[in-house]
Design a protein around this motif. Structure first.
Motif, PDB file in Angstrom:
ATOM      1  N   PHE A  72      -1.655   7.654  -4.493  1.00 51.66           N
ATOM      2  CA  PHE A  72      -1.994   8.354  -5.743  1.00 51.66           C
ATOM      3  C   PHE A  72      -2.735   9.664  -5.469  1.00 51.66           C
ATOM      4  O   PHE A  72      -2.460  10.670  -6.122  1.00 51.66           O
ATOM      5  CB  PHE A  72      -2.803   7.428  -6.661  1.00 51.66           C
ATOM      6  CG  PHE A  72      -1.938   6.413  -7.354  1.00 51.66           C
ATOM      7  CD1 PHE A  72      -1.247   6.738  -8.512  1.00 51.66           C
ATOM      8  CD2 PHE A  72      -1.778   5.147  -6.814  1.00 51.66           C
ATOM      9  CE1 PHE A  72      -0.425   5.811  -9.141  1.00 51.66           C
ATOM     10  CE2 PHE A  72      -0.958   4.210  -7.435  1.00 51.66           C
ATOM     11  CZ  PHE A  72      -0.277   4.540  -8.600  1.00 51.66           C
ATOM     12  N   GLN A  73      -3.627   9.645  -4.496  1.00 49.76           N
ATOM     13  CA  GLN A  73      -4.367  10.884  -4.160  1.00 49.76           C
ATOM     14  C   GLN A  73      -3.423  11.991  -3.713  1.00 49.76           C
ATOM     15  O   GLN A  73      -3.655  13.161  -3.980  1.00 49.76           O
ATOM     16  CB  GLN A  73      -5.399  10.599  -3.059  1.00 49.76           C
ATOM     17  CG  GLN A  73      -6.683   9.995  -3.608  1.00 49.76           C
ATOM     18  CD  GLN A  73      -7.582   9.446  -2.501  1.00 49.76           C
ATOM     19  OE1 GLN A  73      -7.247   9.503  -1.323  1.00 49.76           O
ATOM     20  NE2 GLN A  73      -8.723   8.899  -2.873  1.00 49.76           N
ATOM     21  N   GLN A  74      -2.335  11.602  -3.027  1.00 47.52           N
ATOM     22  CA  GLN A  74      -1.369  12.594  -2.529  1.00 47.52           C
ATOM     23  C   GLN A  74      -0.347  12.991  -3.598  1.00 47.52           C
ATOM     24  O   GLN A  74       0.566  13.768  -3.325  1.00 47.52           O
ATOM     25  CB  GLN A  74      -0.612  12.044  -1.306  1.00 47.52           C
ATOM     26  CG  GLN A  74      -1.482  11.607  -0.131  1.00 47.52           C
ATOM     27  CD  GLN A  74      -2.296  12.738   0.456  1.00 47.52           C
ATOM     28  OE1 GLN A  74      -1.890  13.906   0.398  1.00 47.52           O
ATOM     29  NE2 GLN A  74      -3.466  12.420   0.990  1.00 47.52           N
ATOM     30  N   GLY A  75      -0.461  12.400  -4.784  1.00 46.48           N
ATOM     31  CA  GLY A  75       0.467  12.756  -5.867  1.00 46.48           C
ATOM     32  C   GLY A  75       1.855  12.175  -5.711  1.00 46.48           C
ATOM     33  O   GLY A  75       2.824  12.662  -6.305  1.00 46.48           O
ATOM     34  N   LYS A  76       1.984  11.113  -4.911  1.00 46.52           N
ATOM     35  CA  LYS A  76       3.288  10.450  -4.753  1.00 46.52           C
ATOM     36  C   LYS A  76       3.464   9.447  -5.898  1.00 46.52           C
ATOM     37  O   LYS A  76       2.497   9.084  -6.565  1.00 46.52           O
ATOM     38  CB  LYS A  76       3.332   9.696  -3.413  1.00 46.52           C
ATOM     39  CG  LYS A  76       3.081  10.585  -2.182  1.00 46.52           C
ATOM     40  CD  LYS A  76       3.035   9.740  -0.917  1.00 46.52           C
ATOM     41  CE  LYS A  76       2.582  10.537   0.300  1.00 46.52           C
ATOM     42  NZ  LYS A  76       3.536  11.546   0.739  1.00 46.52           N
ATOM     43  N   THR A  77       4.696   8.989  -6.103  1.00 45.58           N
ATOM     44  CA  THR A  77       4.951   7.954  -7.112  1.00 45.58           C
ATOM     45  C   THR A  77       4.960   6.601  -6.416  1.00 45.58           C
ATOM     46  O   THR A  77       5.633   6.430  -5.394  1.00 45.58           O
ATOM     47  CB  THR A  77       6.306   8.202  -7.820  1.00 45.58           C
ATOM     48  OG1 THR A  77       6.335   9.567  -8.266  1.00 45.58           O
ATOM     49  CG2 THR A  77       6.480   7.295  -9.019  1.00 45.58           C
ATOM     50  N   CYS A  78       4.214   5.657  -6.981  1.00 50.48           N
ATOM     51  CA  CYS A  78       4.025   4.347  -6.348  1.00 50.48           C
ATOM     52  C   CYS A  78       4.780   3.253  -7.102  1.00 50.48           C
ATOM     53  O   CYS A  78       4.678   3.138  -8.315  1.00 50.48           O
ATOM     54  CB  CYS A  78       2.521   4.021  -6.325  1.00 50.48           C
ATOM     55  SG  CYS A  78       2.124   2.509  -5.449  1.00 50.48           S
ATOM     56  N   PHE A  79       5.524   2.453  -6.340  1.00 53.71           N
ATOM     57  CA  PHE A  79       6.250   1.313  -6.912  1.00 53.71           C
ATOM     58  C   PHE A  79       5.805   0.028  -6.222  1.00 53.71           C
ATOM     59  O   PHE A  79       5.561   0.028  -5.011  1.00 53.71           O
ATOM     60  CB  PHE A  79       7.768   1.500  -6.724  1.00 53.71           C
ATOM     61  CG  PHE A  79       8.335   2.659  -7.494  1.00 53.71           C
ATOM     62  CD1 PHE A  79       8.835   2.490  -8.778  1.00 53.71           C
ATOM     63  CD2 PHE A  79       8.352   3.939  -6.939  1.00 53.71           C
ATOM     64  CE1 PHE A  79       9.351   3.572  -9.500  1.00 53.71           C
ATOM     65  CE2 PHE A  79       8.856   5.027  -7.652  1.00 53.71           C
ATOM     66  CZ  PHE A  79       9.358   4.839  -8.932  1.00 53.71           C
ATOM     67  N   ILE A  80       5.701  -1.050  -6.994  1.00 53.41           N
ATOM     68  CA  ILE A  80       5.296  -2.336  -6.425  1.00 53.41           C
ATOM     69  C   ILE A  80       6.323  -3.415  -6.788  1.00 53.41           C
ATOM     70  O   ILE A  80       7.050  -3.276  -7.763  1.00 53.41           O
ATOM     71  CB  ILE A  80       3.892  -2.767  -6.921  1.00 53.41           C
ATOM     72  CG1 ILE A  80       3.848  -2.843  -8.462  1.00 53.41           C
ATOM     73  CG2 ILE A  80       2.813  -1.829  -6.384  1.00 53.41           C
ATOM     74  CD1 ILE A  80       2.610  -3.519  -9.015  1.00 53.41           C
ATOM     75  N   PRO A  81       6.381  -4.496  -6.006  1.00 54.48           N
ATOM     76  CA  PRO A  81       7.381  -5.539  -6.284  1.00 54.48           C
ATOM     77  C   PRO A  81       7.106  -6.300  -7.574  1.00 54.48           C
ATOM     78  O   PRO A  81       5.961  -6.564  -7.917  1.00 54.48           O
ATOM     79  CB  PRO A  81       7.241  -6.498  -5.090  1.00 54.48           C
ATOM     80  CG  PRO A  81       6.450  -5.766  -4.068  1.00 54.48           C
ATOM     81  CD  PRO A  81       5.597  -4.788  -4.802  1.00 54.48           C
TER      82      PRO A  81
END
Length: 203
Positions: A72-81
């Motif tokens: 999140f700090q790097q501005g990426k999009t995060c997906f979880i199972p």
């Protein structure tokens, strides 16, 4: 190796690895998790990935909390199972923030995940994934992975190959205690591109 022999070799190795992981102290688990967090953050594949899928750790897995914060700090999009427990089907769904994790319901495996009926943005229908962090019980240096026997990730990776033009990079996060000489595999098992552990060399 015949299918039945592979199955029984996997069961034996799973039992051995579970014992090995149970014997690890909390301090040692945290020490290796911290070390791997640093390896991930400085890894070129991670740095160039925009859409990242990561697992929420169980007791016997590398702790991923700090990696999630960095995503999140790097501005990426995060997906979880989001596992469907009556089948081997899994979706990777969007996580809004690291703080949201503790608000998610817990599964029978004692890990947080969005409720089964909850509709969220799903990775494969909105542009795919660049990087998938892979959990597992055991790994060897050739990228073979021993999962928990349900086939969630193998099935999901096959869907990625069908639905994405570029295959996502797969990176396993492992304690050095999970590194085996050879993991028994059959034709349905998918290799990982890289196994990250304390003594691994990274690109």
């Amino acid at each position: 190796m015949a299918a039945a022999a592979v199955r029984s070799a996997k069961q034996n190795l799973r039992a051995k690895l579970k014992q090995r992981l149970q014997a690890m102290s909390t301090e040692e688990r945290l020490r290796q998790s911290l070390l791997l967090t640093q390896k991930v953050i400085s890894h070129s594949q991670y740095q160039k990935s925009k859409r990242v899928s990561i697992f929420l750790s169980m007791q016997d897995e590398i702790e991923t909390e700090e990696i999630i914060k960095d995503i999140f700090q790097q501005g990426k999009t995060c997906f979880i199972p989001q596992y469907q427990f009556q089948s081997n089907h899994m979706e990777m769904v969007k996580l809004a923030s690291p703080e949201e994790i503790s608000l998610l319901p817990k599964t029978s495996w004692n890990i947080h995940q969005p409720a089964e009926g909850e509709v969220r943005e799903e990775a494969l229908s909105t542009g795919g994934l660049d990087l998938i962090f892979m959990p597992g019980l055991g790994f060897d240096k050739h990228g073979n992975r021993l999962g928990r026997g349900k086939g969630y990730y193998d099935t999901y990776l096959k869907r990625c190959l069908r639905q994405q033009e570029v295959k996502p990079y797969t990176m396993a996060l492992a304690f050095k205690e999970q590194i085996c000489l050879q993991v028994p595999v059959d034709e349905s098992d998918m290799k990982v591109d890289e196994v990250l552990y304390e003594d691994s060399s990274t690109s």
